[in-house]
Scaffold this motif. Structure first.
Motif, PDB file in Angstrom:
ATOM      1  N   GLU A 158     -12.610  -1.921   0.290  1.00 13.48           N
ATOM      2  CA  GLU A 158     -11.457  -1.402  -0.467  1.00 13.48           C
ATOM      3  C   GLU A 158     -11.793  -0.960  -1.894  1.00 13.48           C
ATOM      4  O   GLU A 158     -10.893  -0.814  -2.720  1.00 13.48           O
TER       5      GLU A 158
ATOM      6  N   ASP B 270     -10.231   2.409  -2.396  1.00 14.56           N
ATOM      7  CA  ASP B 270      -8.780   2.266  -2.636  1.00 14.56           C
ATOM      8  C   ASP B 270      -8.527   1.788  -4.067  1.00 14.56           C
ATOM      9  O   ASP B 270      -7.580   2.222  -4.712  1.00 14.56           O
TER      10      ASP B 270
ATOM     11  N   LYS C  83       0.842  -1.206   0.000  1.00 17.26           N
ATOM     12  CA  LYS C  83       0.000   0.000   0.000  1.00 17.26           C
ATOM     13  C   LYS C  83       0.876   1.255   0.000  1.00 17.26           C
ATOM     14  O   LYS C  83       0.490   2.274  -0.577  1.00 17.26           O
TER      15      LYS C  83
END
Lengths: 250, 265
Positions: B130, B133, A49
């Motif tokens: 997510e 994201d 990430k």
């Protein structure tokens, strides 16, 4: 020596009191499949990430394709992200969109002047390469776990990334589907000429897909090398027990 | 950048600190909306889709509620006015009440419950799975796609829904007046339009825009900042409704003061 596409040095990351990464060093070479192994919560996902700028390191260097990620502005970071494909642990397909719309989403927003026909051709080609051409009009809720993973990978491939990051690609899948996903990771590397980092705690996946392994324990890499180098000559008892647990206990 | 907020000693108490940190975060979220709303790419397709969801899909509920509000309010007001022999004032009373306060307020409260919770839950679930994201790593701005489009849609659609509610409520009221006082539709609506002023309509539209913005931004903020898995999604939906309703009442009160001050000039 092969070109380094990812270069990590002394990388540190904490969440409050919890020190997750404590000085991580790692290189990924062009065309290589590197597997990062470690227990749940060891910071494997945090590492990738940081690589795509979803998180920021506290200290250390994270260079991807020659650029220090933490110093990039939004525009430069987005340009870098186009070269990185990120396959999420739970696929992260957009629930409200069909498979076609999921795959169109990054494409139409990042590649201009594509005709409807070109978009469809590209989507169909990629769905074909992940073995799911019939799913184009299905909703994510109609797909199985393995199919979602495949579509997730296809969606990341639509922008022709140079680096693929797989976050727990086989988590929650049955052994046969795991094996299919492992083959897909290898196929992607061959067909799309990518360099990859595979985050997993599944040693079968690691053995099948990785050219090189790195074992993350206590926020640092305790062992690095080929599968045999890491696990046959493991000095660290925890690295050894990681192997024992996967292949003897399960 | 490290997430070390928990390490710091609270300035007043943990609850106060959390409250003020929340306010600061909400303020920066609102500022981000205004800084991104004029920056391309414009997600027209998503804005239209959200307008459809927020506007058209709310019509059945809004129609029913507006109609009942008009009918019941007329029936409840009749005995009091009749006591003073003023039942003929019913169209004026109802139109003023509906256009000035009840139409915007009822529509906004229903939309806060229906639309606000749905936005909070949808974005919250995208956050914990997510999906947000995933948008970000594919070099797409999730704020623009999810937040700007939804807030614009609520800001545009709530005023239209309010006008529609006003009309339906007046129709409900007309049915009651027609049945009891034998007043024709044209007489009813002549009285209605004689009673309401430009300021009534203008203030109603302005506060509806504010209500719409509030519902959208609160729903998006709570969803965008949700955490703790499915529990967090539930909390996001719930607090989106509660906070929107609270803010709508505060805004109603403030707008009333402003309009009264203008009327008094």
């Amino acid at each position: 020596m092969e070109e380094k596409v990812v270069e990590i040095k002394g990388l540190k990351k904490s969440f409050g009191d919890l020190k997750v990464l404590q000085g991580v060093d790692l290189d990924l070479h062009k065309g290589e499949n590197l597997v990062v192994l470690g227990k749940s919560g060891s910071g494997k996902s945090v590492l990738i990430k940081i690589m795509v700028g979803l998180l920021r390191q506290d200290a250390g260097m994270m260079k991807v394709l020659g650029q220090e990620v933490s110093t990039l502005n939004t525009k430069a970071l987005n340009a870098l992200r186009l070269k990185i494909g990120f396959s999420f642990q739970n696929s992260a397909l957009y629930d409200s969109m069909t498979v076609r719309e999921n795959m169109e989403f990054p494409l139409v927003r990042n590649v201009k002047n594509l005709t409807r026909g070109e978009i469809t051709k590209k989507i169909e080609g990629l769905l074909d390469s992940v073995g799911l051409p019939q799913s184009i009009n299905q909703m994510p809720s109609e797909l199985s776990g393995g199919q979602k993973k495949r579509i997730g990978v296809a969606r990341t491939l639509i922008l022709n990334p140079e680096i693929m990051l797989y976050d727990e690609p086989t988590a929650g899948l049955d052994p046969i589907t795991c094996s299919e996903i492992n083959n897909l990771i290898l196929e992607v590397k061959e067909r799309f000429n990518t360099s990859s980092i595979v985050i997993t705690h599944d040693l079968t996946c690691a053995k099948d897909t990785g050219d090189r392994m790195a074992v993350l324990l206590d926020g640092q890499f305790k062992a690095m090398g080929t599968f045999e180098e890491v696990f046959t000559h493991a000095d660290d008892q925890r690295v050894k027990s990681f192997y024992d647990y996967n292949f003897i206990h399960s | 950048m490290s997430e070390k907020e928990d390490d710091r000693k609270p300035f007043l108490s943990k609850k106060f600190d959390k409250f003020f940190t929340g306010l600061a975060n909400a303020w920066s979220f609102v500022r981000r909306f205004f800084s991104e709303v004029f920056i391309p790419p414009y997600e027209f397709k998503e804005i239209i889709h959200q307008c459809y969801r927020i506007g058209v899909e709310s019509l059945p509920l809004i129609s029913l509620t507006g109609f009942i509000v008009g009918l019941v309010f007329t029936n409840q007001s009749r005995p009091s006015l009749s006591e003073f022999g003023a039942a003929s004032w019913l169209p004026s009373l109802i139109s003023i009440a509906v256009v000035r306060a009840m139409g915007p307020l009822v529509t906004a409260l229903i939309a806060a419950g229906k639309v606000g919770s749905s936005i909070g839950a949808e974005i919250g679930s995208m956050k914990v799975t997510e999906q947000i994201d995933a948008m970000e790593v594919s070099a797409t701005n999730p704020f623009n796609f999810l937040v700007v489009s939804r807030v614009l849609a609520t800001t545009l659609m709530i005023p239209l829904l309010v006008m529609y509610t006003d009309f339906v409520a007046l129709m409900g009221s007309f049915l009651s007046v027609n049945a009891n006082e034998m007043v024709s539709m044209s007489t009813f609506f002549v009285q209605v339009f004689e009673s309401i002023t430009f300021l009534d309509i203008f203030s109603s539209v302005m506060k509806s825009i504010l209500f719409g913005f509030t519902i959208g931004i609160v729903g998006c903020y709570k969803g965008y900042n949700s955490s703790k898995g499915t529990e967090g999604v539930g909390q996001a939906a719930n607090s989106a409704v509660v906070i929107s309703m609270f803010l709508i009442f505060i805004e109603e009160l403030l707008s009333l003061q402003i309009v009264n001050a203008i009327r008094g000039m």
